[in-house]
Design a protein around this motif. Structure first.
Motif, PDB file in Angstrom:
ATOM      1  N   GLN A 179     -15.737   5.054   5.994  1.00  0.00           N
ATOM      2  CA  GLN A 179     -16.411   6.611   6.038  1.00  0.00           C
ATOM      3  C   GLN A 179     -15.249   7.562   5.714  1.00  0.00           C
ATOM      4  O   GLN A 179     -14.083   7.230   5.672  1.00  0.00           O
ATOM      5  CB  GLN A 179     -16.720   6.593   7.256  1.00  0.00           C
ATOM      6  N   ASN A 217     -11.427   3.615   1.317  1.00  0.00           N
ATOM      7  CA  ASN A 217     -11.407   2.443   0.058  1.00  0.00           C
ATOM      8  C   ASN A 217     -12.175   1.148   0.588  1.00  0.00           C
ATOM      9  O   ASN A 217     -11.715   0.566   1.438  1.00  0.00           O
ATOM     10  CB  ASN A 217      -9.987   2.026  -0.041  1.00  0.00           C
ATOM     11  N   TRP A 240       0.912  -1.087   0.049  1.00  0.00           N
ATOM     12  CA  TRP A 240       0.226   0.088  -0.225  1.00  0.00           C
ATOM     13  C   TRP A 240       1.071   1.252   0.120  1.00  0.00           C
ATOM     14  O   TRP A 240       1.877   1.190   0.931  1.00  0.00           O
ATOM     15  CB  TRP A 240      -0.930  -0.102   1.284  1.00  0.00           C
ATOM     16  N   PHE A 270      -6.456   4.137   7.361  1.00  0.00           N
ATOM     17  CA  PHE A 270      -5.834   2.807   7.848  1.00  0.00           C
ATOM     18  C   PHE A 270      -4.919   2.356   6.972  1.00  0.00           C
ATOM     19  O   PHE A 270      -3.619   2.104   7.221  1.00  0.00           O
ATOM     20  CB  PHE A 270      -6.968   1.820   8.112  1.00  0.00           C
ATOM     21  N   PRO A 296      -2.903  10.946   6.328  1.00  0.00           N
ATOM     22  CA  PRO A 296      -4.012  11.175   5.024  1.00  0.00           C
ATOM     23  C   PRO A 296      -2.838  10.988   3.649  1.00  0.00           C
ATOM     24  O   PRO A 296      -1.407  11.032   4.013  1.00  0.00           O
ATOM     25  CB  PRO A 296      -4.011  12.632   5.204  1.00  0.00           C
ATOM     26  N   PRO A 297      -3.386  10.994   2.581  1.00  0.00           N
ATOM     27  CA  PRO A 297      -2.410  11.179   1.394  1.00  0.00           C
ATOM     28  C   PRO A 297      -1.758  12.510   1.645  1.00  0.00           C
ATOM     29  O   PRO A 297      -2.121  13.478   1.956  1.00  0.00           O
ATOM     30  CB  PRO A 297      -3.417  11.129   0.394  1.00  0.00           C
ATOM     31  N   GLY A 308      -1.979  -0.102   7.955  1.00  0.00           N
ATOM     32  CA  GLY A 308      -2.276   0.092   9.112  1.00  0.00           C
ATOM     33  C   GLY A 308      -1.033  -0.504  10.037  1.00  0.00           C
ATOM     34  O   GLY A 308      -1.284  -1.088  11.325  1.00  0.00           O
ATOM     35  N   ALA A 309       0.067   0.076   9.597  1.00  0.00           N
ATOM     36  CA  ALA A 309       1.422  -0.384  10.545  1.00  0.00           C
ATOM     37  C   ALA A 309       1.274   0.276  11.799  1.00  0.00           C
ATOM     38  O   ALA A 309       1.668  -0.604  12.685  1.00  0.00           O
ATOM     39  CB  ALA A 309       2.749   0.218   9.435  1.00  0.00           C
ATOM     40  N   LYS A 337       3.733   2.849   6.516  1.00  0.00           N
ATOM     41  CA  LYS A 337       4.370   3.579   7.811  1.00  0.00           C
ATOM     42  C   LYS A 337       5.466   2.669   8.557  1.00  0.00           C
ATOM     43  O   LYS A 337       5.874   3.071   9.341  1.00  0.00           O
ATOM     44  CB  LYS A 337       3.489   4.195   8.558  1.00  0.00           C
TER      45      LYS A 337
HETATM   46  C1  SAM Z   1      -0.937   7.288   3.181  1.00  0.00           C
HETATM   47  S1  SAM Z   1      -2.122   6.032   3.059  1.00  0.00           S
HETATM   48  C2  SAM Z   1      -2.233   5.459   4.687  1.00  0.00           C
HETATM   49  C3  SAM Z   1      -0.900   4.506   4.855  1.00  0.00           C
HETATM   50  C4  SAM Z   1      -1.073   3.882   6.020  1.00  0.00           C
HETATM   51  N1  SAM Z   1      -0.838   4.482   7.249  1.00  0.00           N
HETATM   52  C5  SAM Z   1      -0.124   2.653   5.868  1.00  0.00           C
HETATM   53  O1  SAM Z   1       0.835   2.397   7.278  1.00  0.00           O
HETATM   54  O2  SAM Z   1      -0.138   1.708   5.151  1.00  0.00           O
HETATM   55  C6  SAM Z   1      -3.700   7.181   3.215  1.00  0.00           C
HETATM   56  C7  SAM Z   1      -5.007   6.411   3.104  1.00  0.00           C
HETATM   57  O3  SAM Z   1      -6.104   7.217   3.172  1.00  0.00           O
HETATM   58  C8  SAM Z   1      -7.090   6.647   2.566  1.00  0.00           C
HETATM   59  N2  SAM Z   1      -8.278   7.950   2.247  1.00  0.00           N
HETATM   60  C9  SAM Z   1      -7.857   8.957   1.274  1.00  0.00           C
HETATM   61  N3  SAM Z   1      -9.081   9.848   1.381  1.00  0.00           N
HETATM   62  C10 SAM Z   1      -9.667   9.530   2.412  1.00  0.00           C
HETATM   63  C11 SAM Z   1     -10.744   9.988   3.137  1.00  0.00           C
HETATM   64  N4  SAM Z   1     -11.135  10.969   2.416  1.00  0.00           N
HETATM   65  N5  SAM Z   1     -11.128   9.713   4.123  1.00  0.00           N
HETATM   66  C12 SAM Z   1     -10.561   8.409   4.555  1.00  0.00           C
HETATM   67  N6  SAM Z   1      -9.648   7.818   4.127  1.00  0.00           N
HETATM   68  C13 SAM Z   1      -9.120   8.349   3.044  1.00  0.00           C
HETATM   69  C14 SAM Z   1      -6.643   5.993   1.267  1.00  0.00           C
HETATM   70  O4  SAM Z   1      -7.445   4.981   0.744  1.00  0.00           O
HETATM   71  C15 SAM Z   1      -5.518   5.587   1.906  1.00  0.00           C
HETATM   72  O5  SAM Z   1      -5.628   4.059   2.238  1.00  0.00           O
END
Ligand code: SAM
Length: 290
Positions: free
Chosen positions: A184, A68, A13, A41, A202-203, A44-45, A17
């Motif tokens: 959500q 997602n 993914w 999530f 977040p992204p 989810g690390a 993290k």
């Molecule tokens: C940077 S990644 C998280 C990486 C995670 N912490 C890991 O260790 O793998 C960001 C996540 O935010 C989700 N996302 C994007 N926009 C979102 C929103 N508006 N609300 C909730 N989740 C969102 C994406 O689907 C993605 O899985």
């Protein structure tokens, strides 16, 4: 009973993290939150490290969330039906070997090579297909086009490991109960209270913002970053322990100017020449109780 927390993410993914967890841990290791909430999530690390650091009892109340739907459905299926999911992954792995990657991808999208509608994988089989395409696609990316169709080409793995059964059972044991695995928007989780710990990942805002990025809607653009900042401040004022990751873009520094920001360094190298290897800083924005 001894619990093994050393779980690997099922999916590759973007933004995982794992490398940064030790730096982030410094800021939550001495907290005693009522419950833990992770609104973005992904893989989810941090969630798995929270259980290891703060105690397995946190699994009972923790809430994990991601927008997602396929990712969240997969997490729910790992929790409720690991055996069936493993069985279906093994069956789809056979199809992958027999018919190839694109066969699975088309059935995942419900659209064939000629753009005709076909029956798509549904339910738990869809989660198994997500695992198979994620493990075998180019770079293990998750990317969909504007129509929501998964469009990553085939990767060049000779013998990809699709499913690590032991790891999947460990994950099943460590994930929260299914009602607390949610799909959500990040600011729609109703039950966050004073004394809870929330980690936002977040992204990331791009380090170099191009005009095409700023005008691109649908991505996590400036508006979403500001909506997230406002939510972060709202929870902070309520006495929630809040920690947020983001890039070290000037825009992020500007919108969190009221907060303490800690720079952390991940392993990524910005300079390909080995003698000039540098590390890109990222930001950890810390709430008042951290
Ligand atoms: C940077 S990644 C998280 C990486 C995670 N912490 C890991 O260790 O793998 C960001 C996540 O935010 C989700 N996302 C994007 N926009 C979102 C929103 N508006 N609300 C909730 N989740 C969102 C994406 O689907 C993605 O899985």
């Amino acid at each position: 009973m001894t619990v093994d927390y050393d779980v690997k993410p099922v999916l590759k993914w973007a933004g995982g993290k794992r490398q940064l967890v030790p730096d982030i841990r410094e800021f939550y290791k001495n907290l005693s939150p009522n419950k833990y909430v992770e609104p973005f999530f992904g893989g989810g690390a941090v969630y798995f490290d929270i259980l290891n650091t703060l105690g397995l009892e946190h699994k009972e109340k923790a809430i994990i969330n991601d927008v997602n739907q396929d990712l969240i459905d997969m997490c729910k299926n790992i929790k409720s039906s690991p055996k069936e999911l493993i069985y279906l992954c093994n069956a789809l792995e056979k199809d992958y070997k027999k018919y190839d990657y694109y066969y699975i991808r088309e059935k995942f999208n419900g659209v064939d090579g000629e753009k005709n509608k076909i029956d798509r994988y549904e339910g738990i089989e869809r989660s198994a297909a997500l695992i198979v395409i994620n493990r075998t696609c180019f770079n293990g990316l998750y990317r969909v086009n504007s129509k929501g169709l998964f469009n990553v080409p085939k990767g060049s793995y000779k013998n990809p490991t699709i499913i690590d059964e032991e790891n999947l059972y460990k994950l099943s044991n460590l994930l929260p109960k299914t009602e607390n695995i949610r799909c959500q928007e990040f600011d729609e989780i109703q039950d966050i209270e004073k004394g809870d710990l929330v980690y936002f990942d977040p992204p990331y805002h791009p380090l170099n913002e191009t005009s095409s990025f700023t005008s691109y809607s649908g991505a996590f653009g400036r508006e979403e970053q500001i909506r997230l900042r406002d939510y972060f401040q709202e929870l902070n004022q309520k006495g929630v322990h809040v920690i947020l990751s983001n890039s070290s873009a000037p825009f992020i520094k500007e919108i969190y100017s009221e907060n303490r920001i800690q720079e952390v360094f991940c392993g990524r190298s910005i300079n390909s020449k080995s003698d000039k290897r540098g590390k890109i800083p990222e930001y950890l924005v810390l709430g008042d109780t951290i």
